[in-house]
Enzyme design. Structure first.
Site, PDB file in Angstrom:
ATOM      1  N   SER A 195       0.824  -1.211   0.000  1.00 42.10           N
ATOM      2  CA  SER A 195       0.000   0.000   0.000  1.00 42.10           C
ATOM      3  C   SER A 195       0.861   1.266   0.000  1.00 42.10           C
ATOM      4  O   SER A 195       1.576   1.526  -0.958  1.00 42.10           O
ATOM      5  CB  SER A 195      -0.945  -0.024   1.212  1.00 42.10           C
ATOM      6  OG  SER A 195      -1.894   1.013   1.142  1.00 42.10           O
ATOM      7  N   ASP A 366     -10.477  -4.784  -3.937  1.00 39.15           N
ATOM      8  CA  ASP A 366      -9.817  -3.790  -3.094  1.00 39.15           C
ATOM      9  C   ASP A 366     -10.445  -2.422  -3.342  1.00 39.15           C
ATOM     10  O   ASP A 366     -10.411  -1.906  -4.460  1.00 39.15           O
ATOM     11  CB  ASP A 366      -8.323  -3.768  -3.434  1.00 39.15           C
ATOM     12  CG  ASP A 366      -7.503  -2.887  -2.509  1.00 39.15           C
ATOM     13  OD1 ASP A 366      -8.087  -2.029  -1.818  1.00 39.15           O
ATOM     14  OD2 ASP A 366      -6.269  -3.045  -2.490  1.00 39.15           O
ATOM     15  N   HIS A 398      -8.377  -4.954   0.839  1.00 42.17           N
ATOM     16  CA  HIS A 398      -7.069  -4.306   0.922  1.00 42.17           C
ATOM     17  C   HIS A 398      -6.222  -4.885   2.053  1.00 42.17           C
ATOM     18  O   HIS A 398      -4.991  -4.960   1.944  1.00 42.17           O
ATOM     19  CB  HIS A 398      -7.256  -2.800   1.138  1.00 42.17           C
ATOM     20  CG  HIS A 398      -6.003  -2.001   0.967  1.00 42.17           C
ATOM     21  ND1 HIS A 398      -5.369  -1.854  -0.252  1.00 42.17           N
ATOM     22  CD2 HIS A 398      -5.246  -1.300   1.857  1.00 42.17           C
ATOM     23  CE1 HIS A 398      -4.297  -1.110  -0.111  1.00 42.17           C
ATOM     24  NE2 HIS A 398      -4.190  -0.754   1.157  1.00 42.17           N
TER      25      HIS A 398
END
Length: 450
Positions: A195, A366, A398
């Protein structure tokens, strides 16, 4: 005007008046009883909350990175890295037994810390699987998190929180990479970013070219390099970003979800099976639909270390990416932008200059870093000769990229396999390109996609 005798209670006999007043007295007594019950329940609730907070605060976190690693029987080391702008981060290491094959830096994402990739036990955590494969594993941390301080500033000072993710790219990651390479005597390391940390790595490699010679390969797990197609609750919250702007204008930069008693309370509450559904929805809903691969029994471990903290300025920067659909430097407004950048708009990052082998994973499930942001936002910017693998995963939230029960099979073991084959010619797999026109905005005067 003449009075109406029949309306005067004093003129009515008691036998007539009593039945009329009795219902009113019954209602009053009922309201009093209801009010007493309400305050009793309210008092009980606050007593339970106070007791819970006191109970949680009296117990140390049993799931720190050190404890999680040692509990699985692995060696543990803690090292201190000072950034070029004075932040002091404690990073963690699982040293290899004997000579390490590769040195691997695993950097956690937004609001995460080094416990992120050791929270699912020896068979379900990336750090342990890398260690089992013979690698020297380093777990990074960053400013704003639980393992971060500053040489001169305290966390209650606003200037401590005056940072966004581009500061991590400019100071944090290069300092950590240089420290690890000096400590191990190696010339290159493997970087795994999830991320925010995937975004930070690409920002670093695209602005400081010399670090492309220090990173042997980059593995990006849902790298947040483009947020033009964010879905879910974050889209609804993004327009309210101006409220955060107003807060910073009035009070300066502030912490966001820093490690606190909240973690201890959540760890305690989420140990109760009947409450775990609500615990899962509390934060995980932002990452996607209902996760089908979350181990509910480990929620107390997750919440012991998540959220670990960030800043309002960092939140503003991500909000700018969502609303303006550009991955650019922080937007200070036209006047300040002219002073800092020499342009009205902050310049975009040019990820086409990244020249290390890259392996990416993404999912259409996600909400934060979806398929369109990878295939239509990030991939078109990257040079084909450096893009080795782009893997689509079905139905990943996610948070599943690091905590999902399928992640070891779908992501972690393939990473180990790719690392083992980095030097082999058959590992240089090319990936089909996506049109750059899906990303580059024609009317953006500062777009430097090329």
């Amino acid at each position: 005007l003449p009075s109406l005798p029949l309306l005067s209670p004093s003129l009515l006999p008691p036998s007539v008046l009593a039945p009329l007043l009795y219902p009113m007295g019954g209602v009053a007594n009922f309201c009093k009883t209801l009010l007493l019950v309400y305050f009793a329940v309210l008092g009980l609730f606050f007593s339970l909350v106070a007791g819970l907070i006191i109970y949680a605060s009296l117990h140390e976190n049993p799931y720190t990175t050190e404890k999680l690693i040692k509990a699985e029987g692995y060696p543990f080391e803690e090292h201190t890295v000072v950034t070029t702008d004075g932040y002091v981060n404690r990073i963690h290491r699982i040293p290899a037994k004997g000579t390490a094959k590769e040195v691997v830096l695993v950097q956690p994402g937004l609001l995460m810390d080094s416990a992120c990739f050791v929270s699912n036990g020896a068979k379900g955590s990336l750090a342990f699987l890398l260690s089992d494969a013979g690698h020297d594993v380093w777990l990074g941390n960053a400013r704003g998190g639980h393992y971060s301080e500053h040489k001169e500033w305290n966390k209650w000072e606003g200037r401590f929180w005056n940072f966004s993710w581009e500061d991590l790219a400019a100071h944090e990651i290069p300092s950590i990479i240089d420290f690890i390479l000096k400590e191990t005597g190696r010339k290159k390391l493997i970087y795994v970013g999830n991320s925010q940390s995937g975004l930070v790595a690409m920002a670093l490699l695209s602005t400081k070219d010399e670090y492309n010679d220090k990173v042997k390969a980059l593995f990006g797990l849902a790298p947040a390099a483009s947020l033009a197609h964010v879905k879910g609750p974050m889209v609804e919250l993004a327009p309210a970003g101006h409220l955060v702007d107003m807060l910073e204008d009035l009070a300066g930069p502030q912490p966001v979800l820093a490690r606190s008693i909240l973690n201890d309370v959540l760890r305690t509450v989420c140990s109760v099976g009947a409450l775990q559904y609500g615990c899962e929805r509390l934060f995980f809903r932002n990452g996607g639909d209902w996760s089908t691969q979350l181990d509910y029994s480990r929620l107390p471990i997750y919440y012991s270390n998540y959220p670990s903290g960030s800043s309002t300025k960092n939140t503003r920067h991500f909000t700018q990416m969502i609303t303006k659909k550009r991955t650019a430097r922080f937007d200070y407004g036209e006047v300040e932008n002219l002073k800092r950048y020499g342009t009205l708009y902050p310049p975009s990052f040019n990820f086409s200059s990244v020249r290390v082998p890259m392996y990416l994973w993404y999912s259409d499930g996600d909400y934060l870093v979806g398929a369109e942001d990878i295939t239509g936002g990030l991939v078109p910017q990257l040079k084909e000769e450096h893009l080795r693998e782009v893997t689509h995963l079905s139905g990943y939230n996610h948070f599943d990229f690091h905590w999902g029960l399928r992640a070891p099979e779908d992501i972690f073991r393939p990473i180990v396999k790719f690392i083992d084959g980095l030097d082999a010619e058959d590992g240089k797999k090319k990936t089909k390109r996506v049109s750059r026109e899906t990303f580059c905005a024609a009317d953006d005067p500062n777009d430097i996609c090329g």
